[in-house]
Design a protein around this motif. Structure first.
Motif, mmCIF file in Angstrom:
data_model
loop_
_atom_site.group_PDB
_atom_site.id
_atom_site.type_symbol
_atom_site.label_atom_id
_atom_site.label_comp_id
_atom_site.label_asym_id
_atom_site.label_seq_id
_atom_site.Cartn_x
_atom_site.Cartn_y
_atom_site.Cartn_z
ATOM 1 N N GLN A 149 0.742 -1.229 0.070
ATOM 2 C CA GLN A 149 0.120 0.038 -0.002
ATOM 3 C C GLN A 149 0.802 1.220 0.202
ATOM 4 N N GLU A 150 2.063 1.233 0.634
ATOM 5 C CA GLU A 150 2.965 2.327 0.602
ATOM 6 C C GLU A 150 3.466 2.784 -0.808
ATOM 7 N N ASN A 151 3.785 1.822 -1.517
ATOM 8 C CA ASN A 151 3.991 1.941 -3.026
ATOM 9 C C ASN A 151 2.764 2.713 -3.852
ATOM 10 N N THR A 152 1.625 2.270 -3.604
ATOM 11 C CA THR A 152 0.406 2.874 -4.120
ATOM 12 C C THR A 152 0.247 4.278 -3.586
ATOM 13 N N SER A 153 0.368 4.545 -2.210
ATOM 14 C CA SER A 153 0.386 5.909 -1.984
ATOM 15 C C SER A 153 1.496 6.683 -2.364
ATOM 16 N N ARG A 154 2.610 6.232 -2.773
ATOM 17 C CA ARG A 154 3.695 6.793 -3.385
ATOM 18 C C ARG A 154 3.430 7.134 -4.701
ATOM 19 N N PHE A 155 2.736 6.102 -5.360
ATOM 20 C CA PHE A 155 2.516 6.516 -6.847
ATOM 21 C C PHE A 155 1.413 7.571 -6.975
ATOM 22 N N LEU A 156 0.258 7.568 -6.143
ATOM 23 C CA LEU A 156 -0.632 8.514 -6.113
ATOM 24 C C LEU A 156 -0.188 10.206 -5.843
ATOM 25 N N ALA A 157 0.979 10.122 -4.837
ATOM 26 C CA ALA A 157 1.584 11.364 -4.518
ATOM 27 C C ALA A 157 2.656 11.845 -5.298
ATOM 28 N N GLY A 158 3.271 11.061 -6.367
ATOM 29 C CA GLY A 158 4.176 11.465 -7.348
ATOM 30 C C GLY A 158 5.400 11.305 -6.758
ATOM 31 N N ILE A 159 5.740 10.105 -5.971
ATOM 32 C CA ILE A 159 6.807 10.154 -5.219
ATOM 33 C C ILE A 159 7.631 8.834 -5.979
ATOM 34 N N SER A 160 8.776 9.070 -6.593
ATOM 35 C CA SER A 160 9.292 7.868 -7.169
ATOM 36 C C SER A 160 10.230 7.224 -6.312
ATOM 37 N N VAL A 161 10.191 5.804 -6.624
ATOM 38 C CA VAL A 161 11.074 5.037 -5.766
ATOM 39 C C VAL A 161 11.522 3.817 -6.691
ATOM 40 N N PRO A 162 12.725 3.219 -6.588
ATOM 41 C CA PRO A 162 13.466 2.323 -7.600
ATOM 42 C C PRO A 162 12.553 1.277 -8.311
ATOM 43 N N ILE A 163 11.619 0.901 -7.686
ATOM 44 C CA ILE A 163 10.665 -0.186 -8.218
ATOM 45 C C ILE A 163 9.840 0.518 -9.509
ATOM 46 N N PHE A 164 9.456 1.801 -9.202
ATOM 47 C CA PHE A 164 8.648 2.431 -10.152
ATOM 48 C C PHE A 164 9.499 2.433 -11.632
ATOM 49 N N ASN A 165 10.888 2.853 -11.578
ATOM 50 C CA ASN A 165 11.641 2.684 -12.504
ATOM 51 C C ASN A 165 11.885 1.396 -13.426
ATOM 52 N N ARG A 166 12.058 0.633 -12.382
ATOM 53 C CA ARG A 166 12.388 -0.915 -12.872
ATOM 54 C C ARG A 166 11.292 -1.341 -13.672
ATOM 55 N N TYR A 167 9.889 -1.151 -13.125
ATOM 56 C CA TYR A 167 8.988 -1.820 -14.200
ATOM 57 C C TYR A 167 8.049 -0.685 -14.620
ATOM 58 N N LYS A 168 8.787 0.394 -14.993
ATOM 59 C CA LYS A 168 8.243 1.440 -15.945
ATOM 60 C C LYS A 168 6.635 1.990 -15.415
ATOM 61 N N THR A 169 6.589 1.865 -14.115
ATOM 62 C CA THR A 169 5.364 2.293 -13.553
ATOM 63 C C THR A 169 4.820 3.715 -13.533
ATOM 64 N N ARG A 170 5.728 4.584 -13.637
ATOM 65 C CA ARG A 170 5.597 6.038 -13.899
ATOM 66 C C ARG A 170 4.761 6.197 -14.940
ATOM 67 N N LYS A 171 4.874 5.425 -16.013
ATOM 68 C CA LYS A 171 4.354 5.918 -17.263
ATOM 69 C C LYS A 171 2.588 5.518 -17.184
ATOM 70 N N LEU A 172 2.230 4.836 -16.136
ATOM 71 C CA LEU A 172 0.701 4.433 -15.967
ATOM 72 C C LEU A 172 0.059 5.930 -15.595
ATOM 73 N N GLN A 173 -1.077 5.859 -16.119
ATOM 74 C CA GLN A 173 -1.879 7.020 -15.818
ATOM 75 C C GLN A 173 -2.399 7.029 -14.348
ATOM 76 N N GLY A 174 -2.257 8.447 -14.058
ATOM 77 C CA GLY A 174 -2.682 8.691 -12.576
ATOM 78 C C GLY A 174 -1.458 8.936 -11.629
ATOM 79 N N PHE A 175 -0.331 8.696 -12.128
ATOM 80 C CA PHE A 175 0.863 8.998 -11.483
ATOM 81 C C PHE A 175 0.846 10.473 -10.894
#
Length: 688
Positions: A640-666
């Motif tokens: 859930q912490e990663n989900t909260s970071r995604f919504l808040a626009g906080i980048s962590v290593p796993i978002f870069n690894r799996y190209k998560t920041r490209k998803l709509q809603g970051f």
């Protein structure tokens, strides 16, 4: 002995070392010249008199007493080591946190005719080789490096082969966990000092609370009587806080800048803000340029140079700009966004008015950017699952009570940013789990610049046999070859350090080109402490406490801006200076303007349905990406912490690894405070 005649420098001559010889540590030596410091001050530096605290610090050092000097920004801290260095027999080694700071001080030293250099990432192999050669021969009196340089086994091998009279640590508050810019690698400097047997230490900082001051001194066994602290209050700085809404901030900025004469800096939090604000000022016929870490290095250098030369009036900058900017006639510093802390604020305003003339320090304040400053903190707090991953990695990879680490890979796998990961490793050291042994490069590559026969002809006896063994155990592919250390150890039974020193020597003599990659740190592991069941929770609680402390630091900053009594006096009190006037008479509060900060407007949440759809999307994405991983690795990604970071626009290593920041809603909740985003995610997930 080093002699100065006018500005001409004559260096101490030391014969070049053979690559298998290490000099014994030198006895501490004090020049007979120290009794006439005023003559050196005038002849070498061109100054008629010392500033407050400088002479006391220098005399303490020349008597052999390690010292801590706490002077306000722009008060001449650097002279304390520069003048001392020319009276010492051997090298002065300066640890500095920023390249810009090194370059500025090197430029000043060059103007004074003092032989100084740095070893940093901008140098070519040939330039690094020349610097090391000049240090060994005694031509260089002052060498500047970053703290990370000590992790480089080539550098440590080199520095152990020369005599060092004094270690200087600039921005020394980075040593303390209670300081605002704590850097984990700085904690290792006391051990490096002991390892290198450096007899004398000087710590320099402008920003130290009482707690930080005591912590710094304790780490280097500096006696309280050898702490030199001058007054923090600067009467020529007018501090003002102007409450202003986002809607009217640009208008107020233009009004304030139009009233100023001379050069100024406008500080912002984000890179894109620097570009936007600079463009706005240019539209108002202000000669302004943006400066931030996202710009090419050569462009940053050009902007800095133009500002120093007066060809740019205003630089709109992130905190990447400022340290090392020794421009005495900056007439104003404006904070367009909230600074990170009182310490950052004091450093940034300290760049104004170094010539002693009246200068203005203005904060255009509201609470809109509070969440942005806080998010930097929340993004650096590891999750318990990530800490568990690190501990499990040490357990599974430990061989013969030793563990090898490459930071980037572990950062990506554990989803812990590199800086907090380094902090975690330091905590493991303090808890007795890890003990650093050495660092080495996983990859060495050499290229012969002369024939093998010509190189071997330079040596005789055992040394020739040793060099021949290195070449015999190097696999060449066309031009470049990789030395096989393991085979060399077995066939020649030598220490790794001797091979590294030999390769360095061959490069210095122009016999080979040498390249190194992938630094690997090696630790001794106490497996019994590692097995303690509460270890992960102990570390997690440390980071939660650290997070709360940093959030409280931000709250203290807001309270400071809203104070009903003199800002200048309270700023001095914060840094343990009780001697400033209770009412300066020239800050905004003393002029009757007490600030009350507010949000520009109520921030609207996205609809719960929209947030729920985004949560489902990120969970589905990460579930697919981690399908083949272990349960622990999947729990790290799907927290859930990663989900909260995604919504808040906080980048962590796993978002870069799996190209998560490209998803709509970051970043859809980027304007919300993180604690509120976290609560919202918990509430919505409990309903699903």
């Amino acid at each position: 002995m080093t002699i100065f005649s006018g500005h001409k420098h004559i260096g101490l001559n030391v014969s070049a070392l053979h690559f298998f010889v290490t000099l014994p540590p030198s006895k501490f030596w004090v020049s007979e010249m120290h009794s006439d410091l005023h003559a050196s001050l005038k002849e070498v530096f061109g100054f008629d008199q010392f500033r407050s605290g400088q002479e006391q610090t220098i005399r303490q050092l020349l008597k052999g007493s390690s010292s801590l000097a706490i002077f306000p920004t722009g008060s001449g801290k650097s002279l304390c080591y520069q003048l001392t260095a020319i009276h010492l027999p051997h090298l002065t080694l300066v640890v500095s946190p920023l390249l810009a700071l090194m370059n500025d001080q090197l430029s000043f030293l060059k103007q004074q005719g003092i032989a100084a250099a740095s070893i940093d990432s901008t140098l070519t192999a040939e330039q690094s080789r020349d610097v090391m050669s000049d240090v060994r021969s005694g031509k260089i009196k002052i060498l500047m490096v970053s703290v990370e340089r000590f992790k480089n086994e080539r550098f440590r091998s080199f520095i152990q082969s020369v005599s060092v009279s004094m270690l200087v640590i600039d921005e020394a508050h980075c040593i303390s966990e209670w300081g605002h810019n704590f850097r984990p690698d700085y904690l290792k400097l006391p051990a490096y000092r002991e390892e290198l047997k450096i007899p004398l230490v000087l710590l320099l900082t402008a920003t130290a609370t009482r707690k930080v001051k005591k912590d710094m001194a304790k780490k280097f066994a500096i006696h309280e009587s050898d702490i030199v602290q001058t007054g923090f209050y600067r009467p020529n700085l007018d501090l003002s806080v102007i409450p202003v809404s986002a809607e009217h901030k640009d208008e107020m900025l233009n009004h304030v800048v139009s009233q100023q004469q001379g050069a100024g800096i406008v500080y912002v939090t984000l890179q894109h803000s620097a570009e936007q604000v600079a463009e706005f000022l240019r539209s108002k016929q202000v000669n302004a340029m943006a400066y931030h870490a996202g710009l090419p290095s050569d462009l940053r250098q050009q902007i800095q140079s133009d500002f120093m030369q007066g060809e740019i009036q205003v630089v709109v900058a992130t905190i990447a700009f400022g340290m090392g900017i020794d421009k005495s006639d900056i007439r104003f510093v404006i904070h367009y966004d909230l600074p990170k802390s009182i310490e950052n604020y004091s450093q940034e305003i300290g760049r104004a008015g170094r010539d002693g003339y009246q200068s203005r320090c203005i904060t255009l304040a509201n609470l809109d950017g509070l969440n942005t400053v806080e998010n930097f903190v929340y993004g650096d707090t590891p999750e318990l699952s990530g800490i568990d991953y690190v501990i499990n990695s040490i357990r599974s990879e430990c061989q013969n009570s030793q563990w090898e680490l490459q930071v980037l890979g572990l950062s990506n796998d554990s989803n812990i940013r590199q800086l907090p990961l380094k902090t975690l490793l330091v905590q493991l050291e303090l808890l007795g789990v890890l003990r650093p042994l050495y660092a080495y490069f996983a990859e060495f590559k050499i290229k012969l610049l002369k024939s093998e026969d010509d190189i071997l002809a330079l040596f005789s006896g055992e040394r020739r046999n040793f060099v021949a063994a290195i070449f015999a155990n190097t696999t060449f592919k066309k031009v470049w070859g990789n030395p096989n250390f393991e085979a060399l150890f077995e066939s020649y039974q030598c220490e790794r350090s001797r091979v590294v020193v030999a390769l360095e020597y061959l490069q210095e003599q122009g016999c080979i080109a040498l390249e190194t990659k992938r630094i690997t740190e090696v630790f001794a592991v106490n497996t019994s402490v590692l097995s303690e069941p509460d270890l992960a929770m102990t570390l997690y609680n440390y980071f939660i406490e650290k997070e709360q402390k940093e959030i409280a630091r931000i709250a203290t900053l807001v309270r400071f801006f809203e104070l009903p009594s003199c800002l200048s006096h309270h700023l001095a009190l914060y840094f343990d200076d009780a001697n400033s006037p209770e009412n300066c008479g020239h800050c905004s509060v003393c002029k009757g303007q007490i600030a009350k900060l507010a949000y520009s407007s109520a921030v609207q949440w996205p609809e719960d349905m929209q947030i729920s759809l985004i949560i489902n999307s990120i969970e589905q994405h990460l579930t697919e990406k981690t399908s083949g991983l272990s349960l622990l690795e999947r729990s790290i990604a799907l927290s859930q912490e990663n989900t909260s970071r995604f919504l808040a626009g906080i980048s962590v290593p796993i978002f870069n690894r799996y190209k998560t920041r490209k998803l709509q809603g970051f970043g859809v909740c980027v304007h919300m405070r993180y604690e509120d985003v976290r609560s919202k995610v918990q509430a919505l997930c409990s309903l699903s």
